[in-house]
Design a protein around this motif. Structure first.
Motif, PDB file in Angstrom:
ATOM      1  N   GLU A  33       0.846  -1.203   0.000  1.00  0.00           N
ATOM      2  CA  GLU A  33       0.000   0.000   0.000  1.00  0.00           C
ATOM      3  C   GLU A  33       0.881   1.252   0.000  1.00  0.00           C
ATOM      4  O   GLU A  33       0.571   2.232  -0.688  1.00  0.00           O
ATOM      5  CB  GLU A  33      -0.899   0.012   1.241  1.00  0.00           C
ATOM      6  CG  GLU A  33      -1.977  -1.040   1.245  1.00  0.00           C
ATOM      7  CD  GLU A  33      -1.528  -2.351   1.886  1.00  0.00           C
ATOM      8  OE1 GLU A  33      -0.301  -2.628   1.854  1.00  0.00           O
ATOM      9  OE2 GLU A  33      -2.374  -3.090   2.394  1.00  0.00           O
ATOM     10  N   ALA A  34       1.972   1.193   0.771  1.00  0.00           N
ATOM     11  CA  ALA A  34       2.842   2.361   0.859  1.00  0.00           C
ATOM     12  C   ALA A  34       3.602   2.571  -0.444  1.00  0.00           C
ATOM     13  O   ALA A  34       3.802   3.701  -0.895  1.00  0.00           O
ATOM     14  CB  ALA A  34       3.829   2.194   2.010  1.00  0.00           C
ATOM     15  N   GLN A  35       4.017   1.481  -1.046  1.00  0.00           N
ATOM     16  CA  GLN A  35       4.750   1.611  -2.299  1.00  0.00           C
ATOM     17  C   GLN A  35       3.858   2.210  -3.384  1.00  0.00           C
ATOM     18  O   GLN A  35       4.305   2.984  -4.221  1.00  0.00           O
ATOM     19  CB  GLN A  35       5.277   0.239  -2.736  1.00  0.00           C
ATOM     20  CG  GLN A  35       6.569  -0.103  -2.016  1.00  0.00           C
ATOM     21  CD  GLN A  35       6.951  -1.547  -2.131  1.00  0.00           C
ATOM     22  OE1 GLN A  35       6.184  -2.359  -2.644  1.00  0.00           O
ATOM     23  NE2 GLN A  35       8.117  -1.874  -1.623  1.00  0.00           N
ATOM     24  N   LYS A  36       2.559   1.865  -3.325  1.00  0.00           N
ATOM     25  CA  LYS A  36       1.634   2.400  -4.310  1.00  0.00           C
ATOM     26  C   LYS A  36       1.458   3.903  -4.106  1.00  0.00           C
ATOM     27  O   LYS A  36       1.425   4.673  -5.060  1.00  0.00           O
ATOM     28  CB  LYS A  36       0.275   1.679  -4.193  1.00  0.00           C
ATOM     29  CG  LYS A  36      -0.353   1.412  -5.554  1.00  0.00           C
ATOM     30  CD  LYS A  36      -1.804   0.966  -5.440  1.00  0.00           C
ATOM     31  CE  LYS A  36      -2.031  -0.263  -4.575  1.00  0.00           C
ATOM     32  NZ  LYS A  36      -3.454  -0.533  -4.323  1.00  0.00           N
ATOM     33  N   GLN A  59       4.448   8.523  -1.932  1.00  0.00           N
ATOM     34  CA  GLN A  59       4.983   9.546  -1.044  1.00  0.00           C
ATOM     35  C   GLN A  59       4.261   9.548   0.294  1.00  0.00           C
ATOM     36  O   GLN A  59       3.108   9.214   0.392  1.00  0.00           O
ATOM     37  CB  GLN A  59       4.885  10.924  -1.683  1.00  0.00           C
ATOM     38  CG  GLN A  59       3.474  11.485  -1.678  1.00  0.00           C
ATOM     39  CD  GLN A  59       3.489  12.969  -1.915  1.00  0.00           C
ATOM     40  OE1 GLN A  59       3.913  13.431  -2.954  1.00  0.00           O
ATOM     41  NE2 GLN A  59       3.008  13.733  -0.932  1.00  0.00           N
ATOM     42  N   CYS A  60       5.027   9.935   1.319  1.00  0.00           N
ATOM     43  CA  CYS A  60       4.446  10.003   2.664  1.00  0.00           C
ATOM     44  C   CYS A  60       3.940  11.423   2.889  1.00  0.00           C
ATOM     45  O   CYS A  60       3.868  12.231   1.948  1.00  0.00           O
ATOM     46  CB  CYS A  60       5.499   9.598   3.693  1.00  0.00           C
ATOM     47  SG  CYS A  60       4.809   9.171   5.287  1.00  0.00           S
ATOM     48  N   ILE A  76      -1.938  19.543   5.823  1.00  0.00           N
ATOM     49  CA  ILE A  76      -1.532  19.741   4.446  1.00  0.00           C
ATOM     50  C   ILE A  76      -0.062  19.403   4.326  1.00  0.00           C
ATOM     51  O   ILE A  76       0.788  20.069   4.908  1.00  0.00           O
ATOM     52  CB  ILE A  76      -1.825  21.182   3.991  1.00  0.00           C
ATOM     53  CG1 ILE A  76      -3.338  21.394   4.044  1.00  0.00           C
ATOM     54  CG2 ILE A  76      -1.319  21.403   2.566  1.00  0.00           C
ATOM     55  CD1 ILE A  76      -3.772  22.806   3.844  1.00  0.00           C
ATOM     56  N   GLY A  77       0.233  18.334   3.622  1.00  0.00           N
ATOM     57  CA  GLY A  77       1.589  17.819   3.565  1.00  0.00           C
ATOM     58  C   GLY A  77       2.310  18.222   2.303  1.00  0.00           C
ATOM     59  O   GLY A  77       2.044  19.275   1.704  1.00  0.00           O
ATOM     60  N   LYS A 133      -2.693   3.017   7.322  1.00  0.00           N
ATOM     61  CA  LYS A 133      -3.307   2.561   6.071  1.00  0.00           C
ATOM     62  C   LYS A 133      -2.214   2.101   5.108  1.00  0.00           C
ATOM     63  O   LYS A 133      -2.359   1.116   4.395  1.00  0.00           O
ATOM     64  CB  LYS A 133      -4.120   3.694   5.442  1.00  0.00           C
ATOM     65  CG  LYS A 133      -5.523   3.246   5.121  1.00  0.00           C
ATOM     66  CD  LYS A 133      -6.461   4.240   4.474  1.00  0.00           C
ATOM     67  CE  LYS A 133      -6.089   5.625   4.269  1.00  0.00           C
ATOM     68  NZ  LYS A 133      -7.131   6.510   3.827  1.00  0.00           N
ATOM     69  N   CYS A 134      -1.124   2.844   5.090  1.00  0.00           N
ATOM     70  CA  CYS A 134       0.001   2.452   4.228  1.00  0.00           C
ATOM     71  C   CYS A 134       0.993   1.569   4.983  1.00  0.00           C
ATOM     72  O   CYS A 134       1.373   0.516   4.522  1.00  0.00           O
ATOM     73  CB  CYS A 134       0.724   3.686   3.718  1.00  0.00           C
ATOM     74  SG  CYS A 134      -0.225   4.630   2.516  1.00  0.00           S
TER      75      CYS A 134
END
Lengths: 131, 344
Positions: free
Chosen positions: A40-43, A46-47, A78-79, A95-96
């Motif tokens: 999920e994180a690779q998809k 970006q963090c 807001i990242g 989630k990731c």
């Protein structure tokens, strides 16, 4: 040397104590942390912020998020690149980064940090598997 | 030496060190500042310390210096001696070791510190107990010890349990994240107090040299850069530990991730402290154990002290004398201890 026996004994005790990190690790291969990025994180690619920033500052971000949500009722962060995030450890971060064991614990154990996140938050999956 | 020269040379010395670290990083000398200098500093530290102690060891031990009364020790059993008396005026090596321990652990001599006061209305002197230096010193040394022990988490893998326990006790306030560690701030406050005392008290200021200010500024720099690194100018702790572990494993390697500049400043100041240690007054860490007024038992009446550099004196004892002249002495009618042997 005068009182050489005593002085050399004292020197040796001092040397053994002060070189503790050198002999304590002898023969122990250091297990380097291998935080695994879940699919999920690779998809997501970006963090919340850049990888370098997260490595150094994630605990401060989480701390601020907690205060913002619990005390000020702010929910949106807001990242990087203006992307909006829901300020929630369980519903957003995890989630990731789905596994605590394979992501969080890797580095935390390496540098001997035991964050108190999990005194309130539920650990995902592993807790169930454990039972 | 004037105050300005002593004070500012030390201050700019430390600032210059920070500058050197920053310039080195600008020139991408991570390998020099992350690996070579730490190793050189540690080697200098150990070699220097051993050399220093061996030099001290070669000095003849002086005659016992009784700084206390109560030398009757055990020979006059009706004189009551409390536990404090036994430690203050030790009769053997074990009690003397205990006296050294009170010095090392509790700074006994500083606790005795007195302040002389000359009253204005007449030539009267009064003495007050003055504990501020003791308090500052003990806060400084113990917080530095805790900080040092906490740093073991960067140099050990797995981290021993006591380090984690210390970490938790130190951060029990649970303020902020990363949690505020009391020892770090206490160290900075205590060392700043020791510096201010040096500047404000006229007598101390008068005798202070660059060698007194430099370690204080250096330690302030170390504490400040450490606190800034932990709470504000964050660095990647995992990368830091990769580097420090590789150093103690003797397989040095600069991690690819890169570590923030403040880490290298902190590390460089620590290296300078280590390298400077054996060649400065800081070597009292080893020297305190060799204090002759503390580590020699007060047994100067019970045990004969022979001066090691006494020249060999040719002596002619009475026994030898009599042996030589016995016959003549008997002839002259002088009394002898041993009668003449009868000739058979």
């Amino acid at each position: 040397m005068y009182d050489g026996g005593k002085i050399i004994a004292g020197l040796l005790i001092g040397l053994v104590l002060l070189t503790f990190p050198f002999w304590y690790n002898l023969g122990k291969a250091a297990k380097l942390p291998e935080p695994k990025l879940a699919p999920e994180a690779q998809k997501a690619k970006q963090c919340v912020e850049s990888k370098e920033y997260m490595a150094a500052h994630h605990m401060q971000i989480l701390n601020k998020w907690r205060d913002d949500v619990v005390r000020k009722r702010y929910r949106i962060y807001i990242g990087l690149n203006g992307k909006e995030f829901n300020m929630s450890l369980q519903n957003e971060c995890m989630k990731c980064h789905t596994s605590k064991k394979e992501f969080c614990d890797q580095c935390h154990n390496f540098v001997d940090v035991k964050p108190y996140c999990w005194e309130c938050h539920l650990e995902p999956k592993e807790a169930k598997e454990g039972k | 030496m004037s105050f300005n020269l002593a004070f500012y040379s030390a201050l700019f010395g430390v600032l210059g060190l920070v500058g050197i670290a920053l310039i080195g990083l600008g020139a991408h000398l991570q390998l020099v500042f992350g690996v070579i200098i730490p190793y050189v500093a540690v080697i200098l530290f150990f070699v220097g310390m051993i050399r220093r102690v061996v030099i001290w060891g070669k000095c003849p031990v002086p005659f016992r210096i009784p700084t206390t009364s109560g030398q009757q020790m055990t020979s006059l059993p009706w004189v009551k001696r409390t536990l404090a008396d036994k430690i203050e005026s030790p009769s053997n090596n074990w009690w003397a070791a205990l006296r050294v321990a009170t010095e090392v652990l509790f700074f006994r001599s500083l606790f005795r510190n007195l302040k002389v006061n000359l009253t204005k209305d007449g030539p009267k002197i009064s003495y007050f107990s003055s504990k501020w230096l003791w308090l500052g010193a003990i806060a400084f040394h113990y917080s530095f010890l805790v900080v040092l022990l906490r740093h073991l988490r960067f140099f050990t893998q797995p981290v021993p349990g006591f380090v984690h326990l210390l970490d938790q006790i130190d951060g029990f306030l649970e303020v902020g994240l990363p949690q505020v560690q009391i020892s770090g701030f206490l160290l900075l406050i205590a060392v700043t107090y020791l510096l201010i005392r040096r500047i404000v008290v006229p007598q101390v200021r008068y005798i202070s040299l660059p060698a007194d200010y430099f370690p204080l500024f250096l330690i302030i720099g170390i504490a400040l850069s450490g606190i800034l690194m932990r709470y504000w100018f964050k660095v990647d702790v995992v990368a830091v530990k990769k580097l420090t572990l590789s150093l103690v494993h003797l397989h040095p390697k600069i991690p690819q991730e890169g570590i923030g500049w403040i880490f290298y400043v902190h590390l460089f100041l620590v290296c300078v402290l280590f390298a400077y240690f054996p060649f400065s007054k800081l070597v009292h860490m080893a020297g305190i154990f060799l204090s002759p007024t503390r580590n020699l038992p007060n047994n100067s009446r019970a045990v004969r002290h022979i001066n090691p550099w006494n020249p060999v004196v040719k002596v002619h004892t009475y026994e030898e004398y009599e042996e030589e002249f016995r016959e003549k002495m008997v002839e002259a009618g002088l009394p002898v201890e041993k009668p003449l042997e009868e000739k058979e």
